[in-house]
Design an enzyme around this catalytic site. Sequence first.
Site, PDB file in Angstrom:
ATOM      1  CG  HIS A   1      -3.964 -14.883   7.446  1.00 39.93           C
ATOM      2  ND1 HIS A   1      -4.929 -15.203   8.927  1.00 39.93           N
ATOM      3  CD2 HIS A   1      -4.483 -14.097   6.502  1.00 39.93           C
ATOM      4  CE1 HIS A   1      -6.435 -14.369   7.871  1.00 39.93           C
ATOM      5  NE2 HIS A   1      -5.729 -13.872   7.159  1.00 39.93           N
TER       6      HIS A   1
ATOM      7  CE  LYS B   1      -2.542 -11.675   9.719  1.00 37.22           C
ATOM      8  NZ  LYS B   1      -3.427 -10.285   9.342  1.00 37.22           N
TER       9      LYS B   1
HETATM   10  N1  LIG Z   1      -8.706  -5.319   6.069  1.00 35.63           N
HETATM   11  C1  LIG Z   1      -8.977  -5.900   5.204  1.00 35.63           C
HETATM   12  O1  LIG Z   1      -9.777  -6.800   4.437  1.00 35.63           O
HETATM   13  C2  LIG Z   1      -7.952  -6.790   5.294  1.00 35.63           C
HETATM   14  C3  LIG Z   1      -6.536  -6.084   5.842  1.00 35.63           C
HETATM   15  N2  LIG Z   1      -5.015  -6.034   5.028  1.00 35.63           N
HETATM   16  C4  LIG Z   1      -4.108  -5.742   7.068  1.00 35.63           C
HETATM   17  O2  LIG Z   1      -3.786  -5.245   5.399  1.00 35.63           O
HETATM   18  C5  LIG Z   1      -2.588  -4.375   6.166  1.00 35.63           C
HETATM   19  C6  LIG Z   1      -0.985  -4.765   5.053  1.00 35.63           C
HETATM   20  O3  LIG Z   1      -1.750  -5.393   4.601  1.00 35.63           O
HETATM   21  P1  LIG Z   1      -0.537  -6.179   3.135  1.00 35.63           P
HETATM   22  O4  LIG Z   1      -0.921  -5.408   2.457  1.00 35.63           O
HETATM   23  O5  LIG Z   1      -0.490  -7.593   3.398  1.00 35.63           O
HETATM   24  O6  LIG Z   1       1.376  -5.820   4.612  1.00 35.63           O
HETATM   25  P2  LIG Z   1       2.685  -5.131   3.383  1.00 35.63           P
HETATM   26  O7  LIG Z   1       3.392  -6.082   3.906  1.00 35.63           O
HETATM   27  O8  LIG Z   1       2.391  -5.776   1.839  1.00 35.63           O
HETATM   28  O9  LIG Z   1       2.715  -3.497   2.512  1.00 35.63           O
HETATM   29  C7  LIG Z   1       2.451  -3.165   3.882  1.00 35.63           C
HETATM   30  C8  LIG Z   1       2.699  -1.861   3.713  1.00 35.63           C
HETATM   31  O10 LIG Z   1       2.934  -0.889   4.078  1.00 35.63           O
HETATM   32  C9  LIG Z   1       3.985  -0.004   4.203  1.00 35.63           C
HETATM   33  N3  LIG Z   1       4.606   0.566   5.125  1.00 35.63           N
HETATM   34  C10 LIG Z   1       5.274   0.050   6.292  1.00 35.63           C
HETATM   35  N4  LIG Z   1       5.284   1.234   6.933  1.00 35.63           N
HETATM   36  C11 LIG Z   1       5.373   1.940   6.554  1.00 35.63           C
HETATM   37  C12 LIG Z   1       4.760   3.807   6.331  1.00 35.63           C
HETATM   38  N5  LIG Z   1       6.044   3.664   7.874  1.00 35.63           N
HETATM   39  N6  LIG Z   1       4.941   4.585   5.857  1.00 35.63           N
HETATM   40  C13 LIG Z   1       4.160   3.956   4.995  1.00 35.63           C
HETATM   41  N7  LIG Z   1       4.220   2.111   4.483  1.00 35.63           N
HETATM   42  C14 LIG Z   1       5.103   1.861   5.591  1.00 35.63           C
HETATM   43  C15 LIG Z   1       4.878  -1.040   3.409  1.00 35.63           C
HETATM   44  O11 LIG Z   1       6.558  -0.831   2.969  1.00 35.63           O
HETATM   45  P3  LIG Z   1       7.737  -1.667   2.623  1.00 35.63           P
HETATM   46  O12 LIG Z   1       7.392  -2.876   2.135  1.00 35.63           O
HETATM   47  O13 LIG Z   1       8.581  -0.535   2.484  1.00 35.63           O
HETATM   48  O14 LIG Z   1       7.811  -2.490   4.452  1.00 35.63           O
HETATM   49  C16 LIG Z   1       4.174  -2.418   2.659  1.00 35.63           C
HETATM   50  O15 LIG Z   1       4.269  -1.207   1.482  1.00 35.63           O
HETATM   51  C17 LIG Z   1      -2.225  -5.154   7.754  1.00 35.63           C
HETATM   52  O16 LIG Z   1      -1.929  -5.514   8.592  1.00 35.63           O
HETATM   53  C18 LIG Z   1      -3.069  -6.527   7.771  1.00 35.63           C
HETATM   54  O17 LIG Z   1      -3.522  -6.886   8.513  1.00 35.63           O
HETATM   55  C19 LIG Z   1      -4.587  -7.283   4.655  1.00 35.63           C
HETATM   56  C20 LIG Z   1      -6.068  -7.250   4.123  1.00 35.63           C
HETATM   57  C21 LIG Z   1      -7.124  -7.729   4.020  1.00 35.63           C
HETATM   58  O1  LIG Z   2      -2.568 -10.284   6.496  1.00 33.29           O
HETATM   59  C1  LIG Z   2      -3.588 -10.135   5.935  1.00 33.29           C
HETATM   60  O2  LIG Z   2      -3.510 -10.818   4.574  1.00 33.29           O
HETATM   61  C2  LIG Z   2      -5.511 -10.518   5.808  1.00 33.29           C
HETATM   62  N1  LIG Z   2      -5.264  -9.577   6.986  1.00 33.29           N
HETATM   63  C3  LIG Z   2      -7.002  -9.428   7.835  1.00 33.29           C
HETATM   64  C4  LIG Z   2      -6.930  -9.901   9.002  1.00 33.29           C
HETATM   65  O3  LIG Z   2      -5.486  -9.856  10.008  1.00 33.29           O
HETATM   66  O4  LIG Z   2      -7.886 -10.661   9.182  1.00 33.29           O
HETATM   67  C5  LIG Z   2      -7.794  -9.987   7.083  1.00 33.29           C
HETATM   68  C6  LIG Z   2      -7.555 -10.559   6.288  1.00 33.29           C
HETATM   69  O5  LIG Z   2      -7.238 -11.649   6.694  1.00 33.29           O
HETATM   70  C7  LIG Z   2      -6.315 -10.481   4.950  1.00 33.29           C
END
Ligand SMILES: NC(=O)C1=CN([C@@H]2O[C@H](COP(=O)(O)OP(=O)(O)OC[C@H]3O[C@@H](n4cnc5c(N)ncnc54)[C@H](OP(=O)(O)O)[C@@H]3O)[C@@H](O)[C@H]2O)C=CC1
Ligand SMILES: O=C(O)C1=N[C@H](C(=O)O)C[C@H](O)C1
EC number: 1.17.1.8
Length: 266
Positions: free
Chosen positions: A155, A159
């Site tokens: 990744h 992350k």
């Molecule tokens: N299921 C799937 O297919 C996928 C899952 N994921 C998961 O999704 C999650 C997010 O990933 P990603 O978008 O890359 O991460 P990011 O860090 O880009 O986004 C997370 C967001 O959450 C915000 N945040 C943090 N605390 C709070 C709060 N208290 N209230 C509201 N918002 C808050 C952050 O704000 P700030 O910028 O201010 O910190 C940020 O904008 C991770 O757990 C990742 O593993 C990711 C990709 C695919």
């Molecule tokens: O944080 C990410 O980017 C992703 N998170 C998910 C995970 O923890 O498996 C899904 C995907 O791999 C991207």
Amino acid sequence: MEKVKIVIAGPRGRMGKEAVHLVLQSETYALVGAVDRKYEGFKVGDLDGFPESDAMIYTDFEKCLQETEPDVLIDLTTPEVGMFHTRTALKYKVRPVVGTTGFSDEDLAELEQLCSEQETGCIIAPNFAVGAVLMMKFSRMAAKYFPDVEIIELHHDQKLDAPSGTAVKTAQMIADVREAKRQGHQDEKETLHGARGADYQGMHIHSVRLPGLIAHQQVMFGADGQTLTIRHDSYHRSSFMSGVKLAVDTVMKMDAFVYGLENIIE
Ligand SMILES: NC(=O)C1=CN([C@@H]2O[C@H](COP(=O)(O)OP(=O)(O)OC[C@H]3O[C@@H](n4cnc5c(N)ncnc54)[C@H](OP(=O)(O)O)[C@@H]3O)[C@@H](O)[C@H]2O)C=CC1
Ligand SMILES: O=C(O)C1=N[C@H](C(=O)O)C[C@H](O)C1
């Protein structure tokens, strides 16, 4: 037909941004609010890089639920915040679609219980990409014949959680068909701590973090004289959006707890 009213938590995040675009482009969804930790009182459309939208941004999640009365919460935040949002949404009978990873077994058990008490659907999907779900399913199939397996997930370096939610889910699905088994030499010794990765019932999980990567995983099986590698790559976060849509449409029709899209993809 009434539109599905959606609140997105984490709208400025890498995934949240994609989800906002998905919802705003849809003719069947309405973005009614967003939950962030800043920009209280702003509208989503006021944020740089976002299309026109009157959906209000809230820093107080309960206030957001009370004022916007959504059908669905899409959570893409962090494990602690995501757990709080999911638990709270269920208390308000709002259906969570959660992509946030890093939940513990205890967290999942608590949410399943809450879901059943509240008779409200909830989908927790460690990976929304259809290809990744197939990779996990194929790995479960292969593990029946190849019990020696190592999972390598790769990744981007921003992350937070390791191993990834996908790697944990893959290991759990393989464990459904594979008896716990210690892999490698019985006298194996790490001369550098962590060299063999994390251990899940004897399977090893290796987490690579590098700039330039998005989300990738390969599951390697080995047997006498052969190996089998099953690999999936997400090159863009748009790869996750058809799964988000499937989860939203499905959660609207059910009142059960689902952990993993493999349970709703035929
Ligand atoms: N299921 C799937 O297919 C996928 C899952 N994921 C998961 O999704 C999650 C997010 O990933 P990603 O978008 O890359 O991460 P990011 O860090 O880009 O986004 C997370 C967001 O959450 C915000 N945040 C943090 N605390 C709070 C709060 N208290 N209230 C509201 N918002 C808050 C952050 O704000 P700030 O910028 O201010 O910190 C940020 O904008 C991770 O757990 C990742 O593993 C990711 C990709 C695919
Ligand atoms: O944080 C990410 O980017 C992703 N998170 C998910 C995970 O923890 O498996 C899904 C995907 O791999 C991207």
